[in-house]
Design a protein around this motif. Structure first.
Motif, mmCIF file in Angstrom:
data_model
loop_
_atom_site.group_PDB
_atom_site.id
_atom_site.type_symbol
_atom_site.label_atom_id
_atom_site.label_comp_id
_atom_site.label_asym_id
_atom_site.label_seq_id
_atom_site.Cartn_x
_atom_site.Cartn_y
_atom_site.Cartn_z
ATOM 1 N N LEU A 7 0.839 -1.204 0.000
ATOM 2 C CA LEU A 7 0.000 0.000 0.000
ATOM 3 C C LEU A 7 0.870 1.248 0.000
ATOM 4 O O LEU A 7 1.877 1.314 0.706
ATOM 5 N N SER A 8 0.466 2.233 -0.789
ATOM 6 C CA SER A 8 1.214 3.479 -0.884
ATOM 7 C C SER A 8 0.255 4.662 -0.898
ATOM 8 O O SER A 8 -0.883 4.553 -1.345
ATOM 9 N N GLN A 9 0.755 5.812 -0.448
ATOM 10 C CA GLN A 9 -0.059 7.030 -0.485
ATOM 11 C C GLN A 9 -0.036 7.677 -1.861
ATOM 12 O O GLN A 9 -0.782 8.633 -2.100
ATOM 13 N N SER A 10 0.808 7.165 -2.769
ATOM 14 C CA SER A 10 0.888 7.704 -4.130
ATOM 15 C C SER A 10 0.886 6.555 -5.122
ATOM 16 O O SER A 10 1.082 5.398 -4.760
ATOM 17 N N THR A 11 0.695 6.902 -6.398
ATOM 18 C CA THR A 11 0.713 5.895 -7.442
ATOM 19 C C THR A 11 1.375 6.459 -8.696
ATOM 20 O O THR A 11 1.867 7.596 -8.695
ATOM 21 N N VAL A 12 1.383 5.686 -9.750
ATOM 22 C CA VAL A 12 2.076 6.075 -10.975
ATOM 23 C C VAL A 12 1.214 7.020 -11.820
ATOM 24 O O VAL A 12 -0.013 6.999 -11.735
ATOM 25 N N THR A 13 1.890 7.817 -12.642
ATOM 26 C CA THR A 13 1.192 8.700 -13.580
ATOM 27 C C THR A 13 1.062 8.068 -14.966
ATOM 28 O O THR A 13 0.379 8.627 -15.827
ATOM 29 N N ASP A 14 1.709 6.925 -15.183
ATOM 30 C CA ASP A 14 1.716 6.241 -16.480
ATOM 31 C C ASP A 14 0.318 6.203 -17.095
ATOM 32 O O ASP A 14 -0.649 5.783 -16.456
ATOM 33 N N VAL A 15 0.242 6.639 -18.353
ATOM 34 C CA VAL A 15 -1.058 6.733 -19.037
ATOM 35 C C VAL A 15 -1.707 5.358 -19.189
ATOM 36 O O VAL A 15 -2.932 5.246 -19.214
ATOM 37 N N TYR A 16 -0.887 4.310 -19.268
ATOM 38 C CA TYR A 16 -1.417 2.984 -19.586
ATOM 39 C C TYR A 16 -1.492 2.054 -18.374
ATOM 40 O O TYR A 16 -1.700 0.857 -18.518
ATOM 41 N N LEU A 26 -5.505 5.208 -0.481
ATOM 42 C CA LEU A 26 -4.241 4.505 -0.630
ATOM 43 C C LEU A 26 -4.299 3.649 -1.892
ATOM 44 O O LEU A 26 -5.383 3.281 -2.345
ATOM 45 N N PHE A 27 -3.135 3.329 -2.430
ATOM 46 C CA PHE A 27 -3.057 2.608 -3.695
ATOM 47 C C PHE A 27 -2.249 1.331 -3.516
ATOM 48 O O PHE A 27 -1.167 1.344 -2.913
ATOM 49 N N LEU A 28 -2.764 0.221 -4.046
ATOM 50 C CA LEU A 28 -1.974 -0.992 -4.128
ATOM 51 C C LEU A 28 -0.901 -0.796 -5.199
ATOM 52 O O LEU A 28 -1.185 -0.274 -6.278
ATOM 53 N N GLN A 29 0.314 -1.198 -4.907
ATOM 54 C CA GLN A 29 1.433 -0.903 -5.798
ATOM 55 C C GLN A 29 1.265 -1.611 -7.140
ATOM 56 O O GLN A 29 0.898 -2.784 -7.209
ATOM 57 N N THR A 30 1.524 -0.885 -8.227
ATOM 58 C CA THR A 30 1.578 -1.500 -9.556
ATOM 59 C C THR A 30 2.926 -2.176 -9.782
ATOM 60 O O THR A 30 3.053 -3.036 -10.647
ATOM 61 N N SER A 31 3.924 -1.767 -9.027
ATOM 62 C CA SER A 31 5.219 -2.444 -8.943
ATOM 63 C C SER A 31 5.926 -1.857 -7.720
ATOM 64 O O SER A 31 5.558 -0.780 -7.245
ATOM 65 N N PRO A 32 6.970 -2.537 -7.214
ATOM 66 C CA PRO A 32 7.693 -1.989 -6.058
ATOM 67 C C PRO A 32 8.723 -0.919 -6.427
ATOM 68 O O PRO A 32 9.519 -0.506 -5.586
ATOM 69 N N GLU A 33 8.695 -0.435 -7.649
ATOM 70 C CA GLU A 33 9.763 0.401 -8.188
ATOM 71 C C GLU A 33 10.077 1.632 -7.347
ATOM 72 O O GLU A 33 11.239 1.877 -6.979
ATOM 73 N N PHE A 34 9.070 2.457 -7.067
ATOM 74 C CA PHE A 34 9.348 3.717 -6.384
ATOM 75 C C PHE A 34 9.925 3.472 -4.994
ATOM 76 O O PHE A 34 10.858 4.157 -4.555
ATOM 77 N N HIS A 35 9.374 2.487 -4.287
ATOM 78 C CA HIS A 35 9.895 2.205 -2.946
ATOM 79 C C HIS A 35 11.313 1.643 -3.016
ATOM 80 O O HIS A 35 12.155 1.959 -2.168
ATOM 81 N N MET A 36 11.598 0.814 -4.008
ATOM 82 C CA MET A 36 12.947 0.256 -4.123
ATOM 83 C C MET A 36 13.968 1.337 -4.447
ATOM 84 O O MET A 36 15.086 1.340 -3.914
#
Length: 325
Positions: A39-48, A70-80
């Protein structure tokens, strides 16, 4: 009997052995396994990409009468990447990821993702390491490597970096893939992506893994711009036997440029009538603090297992598909 698992006990044991091989692969290279929030307080801006969200009432700064989204992560990228900016070395994660999209043969809204980051690697170093991992898990033939520009010229006889909107539309017509909604969007990059997905993708990586690298800059908002050709970014993907397995980058480390890329994503969202997303301030702050030069890649574990044990549907390698969850 919808209570039963879609993954047989025999295949569950095979999946477990594949995960053991992956963890051993990274242990031998001193790449450390980490965990990140689902869970994250932010998410991706990716159009797709669209995230799945939920409401939470108990953050310290949540108003008494208003839940926080809150947003379920689309990938762990930002946190990593935040971990890397905090001083971590080379890391990997095997984590659940979630995307608000239709389930299908290769898609489930909840899936398992392997993601790893190698400090000091460029995209070619990381492509080589991905190819080594695929050899360990899948065996078979060695990988092929082609640039995005070359594969377009080889498969549809057009240069994707110079082609006009009308020339791209002609390619779609030639292959009977045109549609009014595509033309009405008046977006050349959208046509490129559609040509790649519908015409080129089914013809690559059929007998051996095939890496495609140096994607147009508009298709790689998290990757460094190439120093050899500013029209492209250092992003790569890998395809094998009809499946997209891998998406990787030589990571963009400039916070200001990353902010601009996210704003460009949101501008595209607005044009397409999609919700504009808040930019992840913690991620931008981490880049401002300093992300070491690194390359990172995401690999779909479920799809990899599908190839390794030769099954046709992603539900056969997951304990419970979304229909039975």
């Amino acid at each position: 009997m919808t209570w039963q698992s879609t993954l047989t006990w025999q295949n569950a044991q095979k999946r477990a052995k594949i995960l053991q091989k992956i963890r051993q692969f990274f242990a031998e290279r001193n790449v450390v396994e980490v965990e990140t929030p689902a869970l994250s307080q932010s998410t991706v801006t990716d159009v797709y990409l669209d995230a799945i969200s939920c409401k939470y009432d108990f953050l310290a700064d949540s108003p008494a009468d208003h839940s926080t989204e809150l947003f379920l992560q689309t990938s762990p990228e930002f946190h990593m990447k935040r971990l890397l900016a905090s001083g971590y070395g080379c890391i990997y994660s095997i984590a659940k990821a979630f995307r608000h999209e239709e389930a299908g043969r290769f898609h489930n809204p909840e899936f398992t993702m392997l993601e790893w980051y190698r400090i000091g690697f460029d995209q070619f170093d990381l492509m080589s390491e991905v190819a080594e991992l695929l050899q360990v898990v899948l065996g078979g033939n060695k990988a092929l490597f082609s640039s995005y520009q070359d594969i377009f010229m080889q498969k549809v006889s057009i240069d994707p970096l110079t082609a006009s909107f009308s020339e791209l539309a002609e390619v779609l017509n030639k292959y009977d893939k045109s549609a009014d909604w595509l033309i009405d969007m008046n977006d050349a990059d959208l046509l490129l992506q559609f040509i790649f997905t519908e015409i080129i993708e089914p013809t690559i990586g059929l007998d051996q893994p095939q890496f495609i690298y140096d994607f147009p800059i508009a298709q790689a908002s998290l990757a460094k711009r190439s120093t050899d050709d500013p029209r492209v970014a250092q992003r790569f993907e890998c395809y094998y036997r009809g499946i997209e397995l891998v998406n990787g980058f030589n990571e963009l480390t400039d916070a200001n440029e990353q902010q601009v890329r996210f704003e460009e994503d949101n501008a595209k969202r607005a044009v397409q009538g999609l919700p504009v997303k808040s930019i992840d301030k913690n991620f931008i702050d981490a880049l401002t603090h300093g992300l070491p030069q690194c390359s990172g890649v995401a690999l779909g574990i479920d799809r990899l297992v599908m190839l390794a044990i030769d099954v046709k549907n992603i539900s056969e390698v997951q304990s419970f598909s979304i229909e039975r969850a």
